[in-house]
Design an enzyme around this catalytic site. Structure first.
Site, PDB file in Angstrom:
ATOM      1  N   LYS A  13       0.822  -1.223   0.000  1.00 36.83           N
ATOM      2  CA  LYS A  13       0.000   0.000   0.000  1.00 36.83           C
ATOM      3  C   LYS A  13       0.844   1.255   0.000  1.00 36.83           C
ATOM      4  O   LYS A  13       0.591   2.185  -0.741  1.00 36.83           O
ATOM      5  CB  LYS A  13      -0.860   0.104   1.279  1.00 36.83           C
ATOM      6  CG  LYS A  13      -1.929  -0.892   1.456  1.00 36.83           C
ATOM      7  CD  LYS A  13      -2.794  -0.532   2.666  1.00 36.83           C
ATOM      8  CE  LYS A  13      -2.061  -0.460   3.999  1.00 36.83           C
ATOM      9  NZ  LYS A  13      -1.483  -1.704   4.480  1.00 36.83           N
ATOM     10  N   ARG A  88      -8.827   2.271   9.588  1.00 34.29           N
ATOM     11  CA  ARG A  88      -8.516   0.875   9.867  1.00 34.29           C
ATOM     12  C   ARG A  88      -9.592   0.227  10.729  1.00 34.29           C
ATOM     13  O   ARG A  88      -9.489  -0.964  11.034  1.00 34.29           O
ATOM     14  CB  ARG A  88      -7.193   0.798  10.612  1.00 34.29           C
ATOM     15  CG  ARG A  88      -6.016   0.298   9.760  1.00 34.29           C
ATOM     16  CD  ARG A  88      -4.831   0.436  10.629  1.00 34.29           C
ATOM     17  NE  ARG A  88      -3.682  -0.337  10.421  1.00 34.29           N
ATOM     18  CZ  ARG A  88      -2.566   0.139   9.865  1.00 34.29           C
ATOM     19  NH1 ARG A  88      -2.539   1.315   9.305  1.00 34.29           N
ATOM     20  NH2 ARG A  88      -1.492  -0.607   9.876  1.00 34.29           N
ATOM     21  N   ARG A 127      11.989  -6.137   4.648  1.00 33.21           N
ATOM     22  CA  ARG A 127      11.732  -4.725   4.348  1.00 33.21           C
ATOM     23  C   ARG A 127      12.652  -3.801   5.161  1.00 33.21           C
ATOM     24  O   ARG A 127      12.855  -4.001   6.343  1.00 33.21           O
ATOM     25  CB  ARG A 127      10.276  -4.417   4.702  1.00 33.21           C
ATOM     26  CG  ARG A 127       9.926  -2.955   4.560  1.00 33.21           C
ATOM     27  CD  ARG A 127       8.456  -2.758   4.498  1.00 33.21           C
ATOM     28  NE  ARG A 127       7.835  -2.668   5.810  1.00 33.21           N
ATOM     29  CZ  ARG A 127       6.574  -2.295   5.995  1.00 33.21           C
ATOM     30  NH1 ARG A 127       5.803  -2.026   4.955  1.00 33.21           N
ATOM     31  NH2 ARG A 127       6.069  -2.238   7.191  1.00 33.21           N
ATOM     32  N   ARG A 160      12.107  -1.905  10.764  1.00 31.41           N
ATOM     33  CA  ARG A 160      11.113  -1.527  11.774  1.00 31.41           C
ATOM     34  C   ARG A 160      10.953  -2.637  12.806  1.00 31.41           C
ATOM     35  O   ARG A 160      10.894  -3.808  12.469  1.00 31.41           O
ATOM     36  CB  ARG A 160       9.753  -1.286  11.100  1.00 31.41           C
ATOM     37  CG  ARG A 160       9.634   0.074  10.471  1.00 31.41           C
ATOM     38  CD  ARG A 160       8.411   0.204   9.614  1.00 31.41           C
ATOM     39  NE  ARG A 160       7.167  -0.261  10.212  1.00 31.41           N
ATOM     40  CZ  ARG A 160       5.978  -0.145   9.623  1.00 31.41           C
ATOM     41  NH1 ARG A 160       5.874   0.422   8.449  1.00 31.41           N
ATOM     42  NH2 ARG A 160       4.895  -0.596  10.212  1.00 31.41           N
ATOM     43  N   ARG A 171       0.101  -8.248  13.563  1.00 30.29           N
ATOM     44  CA  ARG A 171      -0.460  -7.165  12.734  1.00 30.29           C
ATOM     45  C   ARG A 171      -1.424  -7.730  11.692  1.00 30.29           C
ATOM     46  O   ARG A 171      -2.464  -7.138  11.410  1.00 30.29           O
ATOM     47  CB  ARG A 171       0.673  -6.385  12.051  1.00 30.29           C
ATOM     48  CG  ARG A 171       1.408  -5.483  13.039  1.00 30.29           C
ATOM     49  CD  ARG A 171       2.736  -5.017  12.496  1.00 30.29           C
ATOM     50  NE  ARG A 171       2.604  -4.186  11.322  1.00 30.29           N
ATOM     51  CZ  ARG A 171       3.559  -4.040  10.399  1.00 30.29           C
ATOM     52  NH1 ARG A 171       4.707  -4.680  10.525  1.00 30.29           N
ATOM     53  NH2 ARG A 171       3.357  -3.257   9.376  1.00 30.29           N
TER      54      ARG A 171
HETATM   55  P1  AMP Z   1       1.617   1.005   9.257  1.00 31.22           P
HETATM   56  O1  AMP Z   1       2.855   1.756   8.911  1.00 31.22           O
HETATM   57  O2  AMP Z   1       0.420   1.474   8.488  1.00 31.22           O
HETATM   58  O3  AMP Z   1       1.809  -0.489   9.185  1.00 31.22           O
HETATM   59  O4  AMP Z   1       1.294   1.360  10.790  1.00 31.22           O
HETATM   60  C1  AMP Z   1       2.210   1.044  11.826  1.00 31.22           C
HETATM   61  C2  AMP Z   1       1.492   1.044  13.154  1.00 31.22           C
HETATM   62  O5  AMP Z   1       0.951   2.359  13.424  1.00 31.22           O
HETATM   63  C3  AMP Z   1       0.290   0.104  13.246  1.00 31.22           C
HETATM   64  O6  AMP Z   1       0.663  -1.229  13.553  1.00 31.22           O
HETATM   65  C4  AMP Z   1      -0.496   0.771  14.399  1.00 31.22           C
HETATM   66  O7  AMP Z   1       0.107   0.511  15.644  1.00 31.22           O
HETATM   67  C5  AMP Z   1      -0.298   2.251  14.088  1.00 31.22           C
HETATM   68  N1  AMP Z   1      -1.358   2.732  13.172  1.00 31.22           N
HETATM   69  C6  AMP Z   1      -1.206   3.187  11.892  1.00 31.22           C
HETATM   70  N2  AMP Z   1      -2.373   3.550  11.358  1.00 31.22           N
HETATM   71  C7  AMP Z   1      -3.320   3.326  12.301  1.00 31.22           C
HETATM   72  C8  AMP Z   1      -4.720   3.485  12.355  1.00 31.22           C
HETATM   73  N3  AMP Z   1      -5.427   3.947  11.294  1.00 31.22           N
HETATM   74  N4  AMP Z   1      -5.365   3.153  13.509  1.00 31.22           N
HETATM   75  C9  AMP Z   1      -4.673   2.711  14.571  1.00 31.22           C
HETATM   76  N5  AMP Z   1      -3.355   2.503  14.586  1.00 31.22           N
HETATM   77  C10 AMP Z   1      -2.662   2.807  13.472  1.00 31.22           C
END
Ligand code: AMP
Length: 215
Positions: A13, A88, A127, A160, A171
Site C-alpha cells: 500500500k 482501519r 523490508r 522496523r 499485525r
Molecule cells: P503502518 O505503517 O500502516 O503499518 O502502521 C504502523 C502502526 O501504526 C500500526 O501497527 C499501528 O500501531 C499504528 N497505526 C497506523 N495507522 C493506524 C490506524 N489507522 N489506527 C490505529 N493505529 C494505526
C-alpha cells in the site's frame, strides 16, 4: 481526488500510495508514517502510540482520528489526498466520512491491495525503511542502490521493530479482525476496487492507474 488504500500490512500500500500521489500531484497521508515521525520526535502523540505500535496493535481510535483530522485540515489536502493506513476500523471510517463532509468532500475510490499471507510475512521480514523520508525497500526484490542508504534522500535505512516475525503475525491478525470489515463496507458503497499485488511494483502501479482510468 480523495482515495483510500486498504490492504494487509506488507501488501504494498505504502509504495503504491507514494507512486500514485506523485503521479496525481496530491499528498500521501500515511497514518503509520505520522505515528513514526511523532515517535521519533518524542512528542506526546508519539509517546501515546509507542506501546501499541511495538506490539503491532492499533492505536486507540480517538488518538488516531484526532491526528488525521489535524492533517486533513492542512491546505495541501484541498485538491485531494491518498489515505494510506487510515481508516482501519469502522469507527475511523465513520469519523472520516464526517471529517470529509465538513469540508464538502467525498471519497472517490477505495483501492484494496491484496496478497497471500506467506507473501506478506516474507516481504515484511526483508523490508527496510528510511529513517528520514520513510521510503521503503525490500532487500531481495527492491534493494537500494547503496546498502543501508535511501535512494531518495540519502537517509539511513533501518528495520522496523514491528516488522519482526511475531509482531508481523499479530499485525496481520489485527488486520483481519479490525480492518477487513471495511472491505465489505466500501464494496457495499460501490467504492471498492481490488488489485492483486503481484508481478512487480511497476506492474501493480499500472493496474491501479488503469483501474482508476488514469492514462
Ligand atoms: P503502518 O505503517 O500502516 O503499518 O502502521 C504502523 C502502526 O501504526 C500500526 O501497527 C499501528 O500501531 C499504528 N497505526 C497506523 N495507522 C493506524 C490506524 N489507522 N489506527 C490505529 N493505529 C494505526
Amino acid at each position: 481526488m480523495n482515495l483510500i488504500m486498504l490492504g494487509p500490512p506488507g501488501a504494498g500500500k505504502g509504495t503504491q500510495a507514494a507512486m500514485l500521489a506523485k503521479r496525481l500531484g496530491i499528498p500521501h497521508v500515511a497514518s503509520g508514517d505520522l505515528f513514526r515521525e511523532a515517535l521519533q520526535a518524542k512528542t506526546e502523540l508519539g509517546l501515546k502510540a509507542k506501546s501499541y505500535m511495538e506490539r503491532g496493535e492499533l492505536v486507540p481510535d480517538e488518538v488516531t482520528i484526532a491526528m488525521i483530522r489535524e492533517r486533513l485540515l492542512q491546505p495541501d489536502c484541498d485538491e485531494g489526498m491518498i489515505l494510506d493506513g487510515f481508516p482501519r476500523t469502522i469507527e475511523q471510517a465513520e469519523a472520516l466520512n464526517g471529517l470529509l463532509a465538513e469540508q464538502g468532500k467525498t471519497i472517490e475510490a477505495a483501492l484494496f491491495i491484496d496478497a497471500p499471507e506467506e507473501e506478506l510475512v516474507r516481504r515484511l521480514s526483508s523490508r527496510w525503511t528510511c529513517r528520514k523520508c520513510q521510503a521503503v525497500y525490500n532487500v531481495i526484490s527492491n534493494p537500494p542502490r547503496e546498502r543501508g542508504k535511501c535512494d531518495v534522500c540519502g537517509g539511513e535505512l533501518y528495520q522496523r521493530i514491528d516488522d519482526e516475525p511475531d509482531t508481523v503475525r499479530n499485525r496481520i491478525r489485527v488486520y483481519w479482525d479490525q480492518t477487513s470489515p471495511l472491505i465489505d463496507q466500501y464494496r457495499h458503497e460501490g467504492l471498492l476496487t481490488t488489485i492483486q499485488s503481484e508481478g512487480g511494483i511497476d506492474h501493480v502501479h499500472e493496474k491501479i492507474l488503469s483501474a482508476l482510468r488514469i492514462a
